[in-house]
Design a protein around this motif. Structure first.
Motif, PDB file in Angstrom:
ATOM      1  N   ASP A  81     -36.439  34.094 -12.850  1.00 28.93           N
ATOM      2  CA  ASP A  81     -37.538  33.346 -13.467  1.00 28.93           C
ATOM      3  C   ASP A  81     -37.154  31.874 -13.645  1.00 28.93           C
ATOM      4  O   ASP A  81     -37.937  30.975 -13.340  1.00 28.93           O
ATOM      5  CB  ASP A  81     -37.917  33.940 -14.833  1.00 28.93           C
ATOM      6  CG  ASP A  81     -38.631  35.278 -14.722  1.00 28.93           C
ATOM      7  OD1 ASP A  81     -39.110  35.614 -13.620  1.00 28.93           O
ATOM      8  OD2 ASP A  81     -38.704  35.973 -15.749  1.00 28.93           O
ATOM      9  N   VAL A  82     -35.962  31.639 -14.146  1.00 30.79           N
ATOM     10  CA  VAL A  82     -35.501  30.263 -14.337  1.00 30.79           C
ATOM     11  C   VAL A  82     -35.401  29.555 -12.992  1.00 30.79           C
ATOM     12  O   VAL A  82     -35.820  28.407 -12.850  1.00 30.79           O
ATOM     13  CB  VAL A  82     -34.137  30.231 -15.077  1.00 30.79           C
ATOM     14  CG1 VAL A  82     -33.520  28.840 -15.049  1.00 30.79           C
ATOM     15  CG2 VAL A  82     -34.311  30.712 -16.507  1.00 30.79           C
ATOM     16  N   ARG A  83     -34.892  30.248 -11.986  1.00 28.79           N
ATOM     17  CA  ARG A  83     -34.783  29.648 -10.659  1.00 28.79           C
ATOM     18  C   ARG A  83     -36.158  29.254 -10.129  1.00 28.79           C
ATOM     19  O   ARG A  83     -36.328  28.176  -9.553  1.00 28.79           O
ATOM     20  CB  ARG A  83     -34.111  30.603  -9.682  1.00 28.79           C
ATOM     21  CG  ARG A  83     -33.780  29.909  -8.374  1.00 28.79           C
ATOM     22  CD  ARG A  83     -33.592  30.852  -7.205  1.00 28.79           C
ATOM     23  NE  ARG A  83     -33.203  30.119  -6.032  1.00 28.79           N
ATOM     24  CZ  ARG A  83     -34.030  29.391  -5.291  1.00 28.79           C
ATOM     25  NH1 ARG A  83     -35.296  29.266  -5.625  1.00 28.79           N
ATOM     26  NH2 ARG A  83     -33.594  28.748  -4.225  1.00 28.79           N
ATOM     27  N   ALA A  84     -37.135  30.134 -10.303  1.00 31.36           N
ATOM     28  CA  ALA A  84     -38.490  29.830  -9.833  1.00 31.36           C
ATOM     29  C   ALA A  84     -39.046  28.600 -10.558  1.00 31.36           C
ATOM     30  O   ALA A  84     -39.689  27.741  -9.933  1.00 31.36           O
ATOM     31  CB  ALA A  84     -39.400  31.036 -10.050  1.00 31.36           C
ATOM     32  N   GLN A  85     -38.797  28.488 -11.841  1.00 31.82           N
ATOM     33  CA  GLN A  85     -39.260  27.326 -12.599  1.00 31.82           C
ATOM     34  C   GLN A  85     -38.571  26.044 -12.129  1.00 31.82           C
ATOM     35  O   GLN A  85     -39.220  25.011 -11.953  1.00 31.82           O
ATOM     36  CB  GLN A  85     -39.028  27.539 -14.088  1.00 31.82           C
ATOM     37  CG  GLN A  85     -39.910  28.615 -14.683  1.00 31.82           C
ATOM     38  CD  GLN A  85     -39.563  28.886 -16.142  1.00 31.82           C
ATOM     39  OE1 GLN A  85     -38.987  28.053 -16.819  1.00 31.82           O
ATOM     40  NE2 GLN A  85     -39.932  30.061 -16.624  1.00 31.82           N
ATOM     41  N   VAL A  86     -37.276  26.113 -11.917  1.00 34.06           N
ATOM     42  CA  VAL A  86     -36.540  24.936 -11.447  1.00 34.06           C
ATOM     43  C   VAL A  86     -37.013  24.551 -10.041  1.00 34.06           C
ATOM     44  O   VAL A  86     -37.204  23.366  -9.751  1.00 34.06           O
ATOM     45  CB  VAL A  86     -35.011  25.182 -11.486  1.00 34.06           C
ATOM     46  CG1 VAL A  86     -34.247  24.070 -10.780  1.00 34.06           C
ATOM     47  CG2 VAL A  86     -34.532  25.318 -12.929  1.00 34.06           C
TER      48      VAL A  86
ATOM     49  N   GLY B  43     -39.957  25.064  -8.782  1.00 30.16           N
ATOM     50  CA  GLY B  43     -41.276  24.456  -8.948  1.00 30.16           C
ATOM     51  C   GLY B  43     -41.172  23.015  -9.420  1.00 30.16           C
ATOM     52  O   GLY B  43     -41.875  22.136  -8.918  1.00 30.16           O
ATOM     53  N   GLN B  44     -40.305  22.757 -10.370  1.00 25.98           N
ATOM     54  CA  GLN B  44     -40.102  21.393 -10.867  1.00 25.98           C
ATOM     55  C   GLN B  44     -39.541  20.493  -9.761  1.00 25.98           C
ATOM     56  O   GLN B  44     -39.950  19.343  -9.614  1.00 25.98           O
ATOM     57  CB  GLN B  44     -39.155  21.386 -12.066  1.00 25.98           C
ATOM     58  CG  GLN B  44     -39.767  21.932 -13.337  1.00 25.98           C
ATOM     59  CD  GLN B  44     -40.894  21.039 -13.831  1.00 25.98           C
ATOM     60  OE1 GLN B  44     -42.068  21.330 -13.626  1.00 25.98           O
ATOM     61  NE2 GLN B  44     -40.535  19.932 -14.465  1.00 25.98           N
TER      62      GLN B  44
ATOM     63  N   ARG C 157     -42.337  19.678  -7.310  1.00 26.49           N
ATOM     64  CA  ARG C 157     -43.243  18.711  -7.921  1.00 26.49           C
ATOM     65  C   ARG C 157     -42.629  17.318  -7.894  1.00 26.49           C
ATOM     66  O   ARG C 157     -43.276  16.333  -7.536  1.00 26.49           O
ATOM     67  CB  ARG C 157     -43.572  19.116  -9.361  1.00 26.49           C
ATOM     68  CG  ARG C 157     -44.562  18.159 -10.048  1.00 26.49           C
ATOM     69  CD  ARG C 157     -44.471  18.226 -11.561  1.00 26.49           C
ATOM     70  NE  ARG C 157     -43.142  17.993 -12.106  1.00 26.49           N
ATOM     71  CZ  ARG C 157     -42.557  16.792 -12.205  1.00 26.49           C
ATOM     72  NH1 ARG C 157     -43.141  15.711 -11.758  1.00 26.49           N
ATOM     73  NH2 ARG C 157     -41.352  16.676 -12.743  1.00 26.49           N
TER      74      ARG C 157
ATOM     75  N   ARG D 139     -34.153  37.400 -15.513  1.00 25.49           N
ATOM     76  CA  ARG D 139     -34.304  36.137 -16.248  1.00 25.49           C
ATOM     77  C   ARG D 139     -33.823  34.952 -15.412  1.00 25.49           C
ATOM     78  O   ARG D 139     -34.472  33.902 -15.380  1.00 25.49           O
ATOM     79  CB  ARG D 139     -33.555  36.195 -17.581  1.00 25.49           C
ATOM     80  CG  ARG D 139     -34.297  37.041 -18.628  1.00 25.49           C
ATOM     81  CD  ARG D 139     -33.645  37.012 -19.993  1.00 25.49           C
ATOM     82  NE  ARG D 139     -32.510  37.947 -19.974  1.00 25.49           N
ATOM     83  CZ  ARG D 139     -31.268  37.639 -20.325  1.00 25.49           C
ATOM     84  NH1 ARG D 139     -30.971  36.442 -20.757  1.00 25.49           N
ATOM     85  NH2 ARG D 139     -30.309  38.534 -20.272  1.00 25.49           N
TER      86      ARG D 139
END
Length: 135
Positions: free
Chosen positions: A102-107, A109-110, A113, A99
């Motif tokens: 997953d959060v690290r990958a989302q952060v 990506g943000q 961006r 988990r």
């Protein structure tokens, strides 16, 4: 040894020891004078409990390790019930790590961006104005 000495040697409080006693993790023996009496084996049990708590185990999860030591095993994790607690804790940790990844990958990506957006905005700000006849 008395409760204060045990608490000091185990690096905990007398209140915690009384709580462990209530939960049945620490034996409640009384000396002839009515004071709680502990020995080196009790200190060993407490060290096992504290180590497991440092690893993130809850008090109830320490019970099989304590029971294993009380049964005379040299290590608290040599019994089947202790090994099962290890298995469950490893699965829990693996799930938590997944988990967090997953959060690290989302952060990440943000973040990427946001950096691209900032760079694009900065590039537009420094661009000289274009005249209509320029191509």
């Amino acid at each position: 040894m008395r409760i204060g000495e045990l608490a000091e040697r185990a690096g905990t409080t007398t209140r915690a020891l009384r709580y462990y006693e209530e939960l049945g993790l620490l034996p409640a023996r009384r000396a002839g004078n009515g004071y709680r009496a502990y020995d080196e084996e009790d200190l060993r049990l407490l060290r096992q409990i504290r180590l497991l708590q440092d690893f993130g185990f809850g008090l109830e999860e320490t019970r099989p390790f304590v029971e294993c030591l009380r049964a005379g095993h040299p290590e608290g994790d040599s019994c089947p019930a202790s090994l099962e607690v290890y298995r469950r804790k490893l699965a829990e940790l693996d799930d938590c790590i997944a988990r967090l990844q997953d959060v690290r990958a989302q952060v990440a990506g943000q973040f990427e961006r946001a950096v691209r957006a900032r760079d694009e905005l900065a590039a537009e700000e420094v661009r000289p104005p274009r005249c209509e006849w320029e191509e």
